[in-house]
Design a protein around this motif. Structure first.
Motif, short mmCIF file in Angstrom:
data_model
loop_
_atom_site.label_atom_id
_atom_site.label_comp_id
_atom_site.label_asym_id
_atom_site.label_seq_id
_atom_site.Cartn_x
_atom_site.Cartn_y
_atom_site.Cartn_z
N UNK A 248 5.18 11.12 -10.53
CA UNK A 248 6.44 11.24 -9.80
C UNK A 248 6.91 10.29 -9.07
N UNK A 249 5.49 9.91 -8.30
CA UNK A 249 5.86 8.96 -7.07
C UNK A 249 6.55 7.73 -7.59
N UNK A 250 5.85 7.05 -8.75
CA UNK A 250 6.42 5.98 -9.26
C UNK A 250 7.63 6.11 -9.85
N UNK B 114 0.94 -1.12 0.10
CA UNK B 114 -0.03 0.09 -0.09
C UNK B 114 0.76 1.26 0.07
N UNK B 115 0.61 2.09 -1.00
CA UNK B 115 1.36 3.15 -1.17
C UNK B 115 0.55 4.56 -0.40
N UNK B 116 1.01 5.16 0.53
CA UNK B 116 0.52 6.43 1.07
C UNK B 116 1.24 7.69 0.14
N UNK C 162 9.92 10.61 -16.16
CA UNK C 162 9.46 10.43 -17.55
C UNK C 162 10.11 11.35 -18.58
N UNK C 163 10.28 12.65 -18.30
CA UNK C 163 10.92 13.53 -19.32
C UNK C 163 12.24 13.24 -19.46
N UNK C 164 13.17 12.55 -18.60
CA UNK C 164 14.27 12.10 -18.66
C UNK C 164 14.40 10.94 -19.71
N UNK D 101 14.84 -0.39 -10.47
CA UNK D 101 13.72 -0.84 -11.69
C UNK D 101 13.33 0.46 -12.69
N UNK D 102 12.76 0.09 -13.47
CA UNK D 102 11.81 1.01 -14.44
C UNK D 102 10.43 1.25 -14.28
#
Length: 701
Positions: A316-318, A306-308, A497-499, A327-328
């Motif tokens: 951005x969190x991922x 569970x991610x809070x 993502x941008x990178x 990992x990717x």
């Protein structure tokens, strides 16, 4: 940042379905004012601690899908009856066709003599749940339908339906639906609120033109039973064109549910083999396919948690978690996206990461306003939509009446909540799906991808906002120079993502092909997200046009959902019905049953002004020939249907006064009391709390 006027205009033009006055207020004053807790498929809030060892492999079995129960906020609880969720079929593997094929007579024996105790009880339920006269009339109706078929009469007209009357108990309705379809596969049952209506199954008649009635009878029993580890096999057939017609019929009518395959019959003549068509329930992407022994030995590790997160964009969190775990981003899977300016709880699964390794980064990610708990080993990844819904705890501050409304504010609030509780809200996609406040909205990127304008889509993605910060300075540099390498040196590390996209552009170049490869640096769920954003925008516009044109009356040519238990968007074409003129005049259906298509290649459009509107919009956007498939990005969008109206579940609320001290001129202080609303409710998956609040408050945010 300049005001997103296009977005404000877009959302201010959306409709309301209720007629109460509403009120003003401020939402999301801080992330703690907007708490979102995912409700898993078993109806449990995911922020609750799971009492199990973190390294234990857990395989959760389906339970009844009831909404999560939670201690409510206080003085007034509002509730209403919830519907039964559509049964989810267990998906099965093929078994050896040659050894398991049965002739028509053998199949009939196995159905008559091998009927399970549960099926026999369902069929016997017709005698216990229906009175004698209704049972006799039902049997006579079934007999009359078969007689008309045998006499080759056309099955049409409003008289060709039989009502069982109103059955108030929803469990009894569910039993009756199944029992009738098992006993009379050539009939279908339709739920109209608490009424069950029986009609001839025209698809059954169509299949009888291709195969024997015995096979059609058995096939539809098989479809309705949804038995685990079962398959259905048609009789042997040497005619290739005929087999092709059978394949085409099954896949066209039931392709979302089952799949077909031809096999040589066991022990047949090799020179002129008989071929049998076998049907099995289609396997979903999140289910395990059969694996070889070698694959089982190299089984991939999956860890759920569970991610809070607080005030943090989902991607951005991922990206941050991916960097910390080595990992990717595509190694993470989740059931749904969550708000940024909020405190959110959701289940995630990461592959190739052990539970111990995930535990080791707990301290590091706390600095990013994140935490993980309920860490456990699981057998597979998650898929989008694999949740029951979301629970919301929301604080609305600075409450006041609308301009020129002098009524009691507390009464206005009670009136508004009661109104939406009973009538629901227009089921729009919320502003966060499109990127509120940004110069480029996600639907614009999706439209470029659908038109295969890959370079344009990349430039839209990297369009800067009117802010002077490192991220936007890097984006401005890119648009001025189209230099991915130089932009990478300016782009902050946390913009994963941008990178990733820039690194791919540096490798493959800013050509059309290079931009295609750059989009593959994003996981599938992110690529498809932009396409869905465009489809969502069009759906919002379609819903507004439908309500503005026809209001809340169900009209000829509308599409309605026949399944009263269908709570999500993913019901098949077979459960969507085109309203006839007779049904419009008889007020057969209610507005809460009306659905509109979400764009894709496997949907039908309304046959009235709304359908024409869809075609005009697609032409306007240059998509008149679009098949909603982008093969270069491996994106196929089948589309689905979405109900125009939805209702919140388990509403509770509390009003409270807050005292604020303001310092005025000459040092005087004024103690002012303002009213705040604490409101809690549950929403089905893919529904938006901001849209529900918009209907309650009659206020665009």
């Amino acid at each position: 940042m300049e005001e997103d006027t296009d977005f404000r205009i877009r959302f201010s033009s959306l409709c309301f379905i209720t007629d109460h006055v509403g009120f003003h207020g401020t939402i999301k004053s801080s992330p703690s004012d907007f708490v979102v807790i995912e409700i898993d498929e078993q109806g449990q809030l995911v922020n609750k601690t799971i009492d199990e060892p973190i390294y234990k492999s857990s395989k959760v079995l389906p339970e009844p899908n009831n909404f999560a129960k939670k201690t409510k906020l206080g003085i007034q609880n509002l509730s209403f009856e919830e519907g039964i969720n559509e049964e989810v079929s267990t998906l099965v593997q093929y078994s050896d066709v040659g050894q398991n094929h049965q002739s028509g007579s053998e199949k009939e024996d196995s159905i008559n003599d091998g009927t399970s105790k549960e099926e026999r009880e369902k069929i016997h339920a017709l005698g216990s749940l229906l009175d004698k006269k209704t049972n006799e009339l039902l049997n006579q109706f079934a007999y009359d339908i078969k007689e008309k078929w045998n006499s080759k009469s056309e099955l049409s007209g409003p008289s060709l339906e039989f009502s069982l009357g109103r059955i108030l108990d929803k469990n009894q309705r569910a039993i009756l639906h199944s029992a009738i379809r098992q006993k009379f596969p050539f009939l279908i049952t339709v739920g109209r609120n608490t009424e069950i209506v029986v009609k001839p199954n025209l698809e059954y008649k169509e299949l009888c033109h291709l195969v024997s009635e015995e096979e059609a009878f058995d096939f539809f029993k098989y479809l309705d039973a949804k038995k685990e580890n079962s398959k259905f096999t048609f009789k042997p057939d040497t005619n290739k064109d005929h087999r092709k017609a059978v394949h085409h019929f099954v896949n066209k009518r039931f392709g979302n549910l089952v799949e077909t395959k031809s096999f040589p019959e066991a022990n047949c003549n090799a020179g002129n083999p008989n071929i049998v068509i076998t049907v099995r329930f289609r396997e979903k992407a999140h289910k395990h396919r059969k694996r070889s022994v070698e694959c089982q030995e190299k089984k991939v590790v999956y860890t759920a948690f569970t991610l809070r997160k607080e005030n943090l964009e989902m991607f951005e969190a991922v990206g941050f978690l991916a960097v910390k775990l080595g990992v990717i981003p595509s190694d993470f899977s989740y059931a749904g996206l969550k708000d940024k300016k909020a405190i959110t709880y959701q289940t995630m699964v990461v592959r190739k990461v052990t539970a111990e390794r995930l535990q080791n980064i707990e301290k590091e990610i706390e600095k990013k306003r994140m935490s993980v708990f309920n860490i456990r080993s699981v057998d597979d990844s998650l898929r989008l939509g694999q949740l029951k819904g979301n629970h919301f705890d929301i604080v609305i501050r600075n409450l006041k009446n609308h301009i020129n409304d002098s009524s009691n504010l507390r009464e206005r609030i009670l009136e508004a909540i009661e109104s939406v509780k009973h009538k629901g809200f227009v089921n729009y996609y919320g502003p966060q799906r499109f990127g509120l406040g940004r110069r480029v909205h996600t639907d614009q990127i999706g439209l470029a991808l659908l038109k295969s304008e890959m370079v344009k889509a990349v430039k839209l993605f990297l369009t800067p906002e009117d802010l002077d910060d490192p991220v936007n300075r890097a984006k401005k540099y890119f648009l001025q120079t189209e230099d991915p390498k130089g932009t990478l040196s300016l782009m902050p590390e946390f913009k994963v993502r941008e990178r990733a996209l820039l690194e791919s552009l540096h490798r493959f170049g800013m050509t059309e092909e290079g931009c295609i490869q750059a989009w593959f640096s994003f996981p599938y769920s992110m690529r498809i997200f932009y396409i869905h954003a465009y489809s969502s925008k069009i759906w919002n516009e379609a819903a507004s046009y439908r309500l503005a044109t026809y209001g809340s009356r169900v009209m000829e040519g509308d599409l309605v959902c026949l399944d009263e238990n269908g709570d999500d968007e993913h019901f098949s074409n077979s459960k969507v019905h085109l309203v006839t003129e007779e049904e419009e005049l008889a007020n057969t259906y209610a507005i809460h049953q009306v659905v509109l298509p979400v764009l894709g290649y496997n949907i039908q459009y309304p046959k009235n002004k709304v359908g024409l509107w869809y075609q005009e919009v697609l032409s306007r956007d240059g998509l008149q020939t679009c098949r909603f498939k982008v093969p270069t990005l491996k994106l196929n969008v089948p589309g689905c249907y979405r109900k125009i109206l939805k209702q919140p579940h388990n509403i509770s609320y509390q009003l409270r006064e807050e005292h604020n001290t303001d310092v005025k001129e000459e040092g005087s202080q004024v103690n002012e009391a303002t009213l705040s609303l604490l409101i809690s409710f549950d929403l089905d998956a893919s529904c938006y709390a901001t849209v529900c609040l918009r209907e309650i408050m009659k206020h665009n945010f």
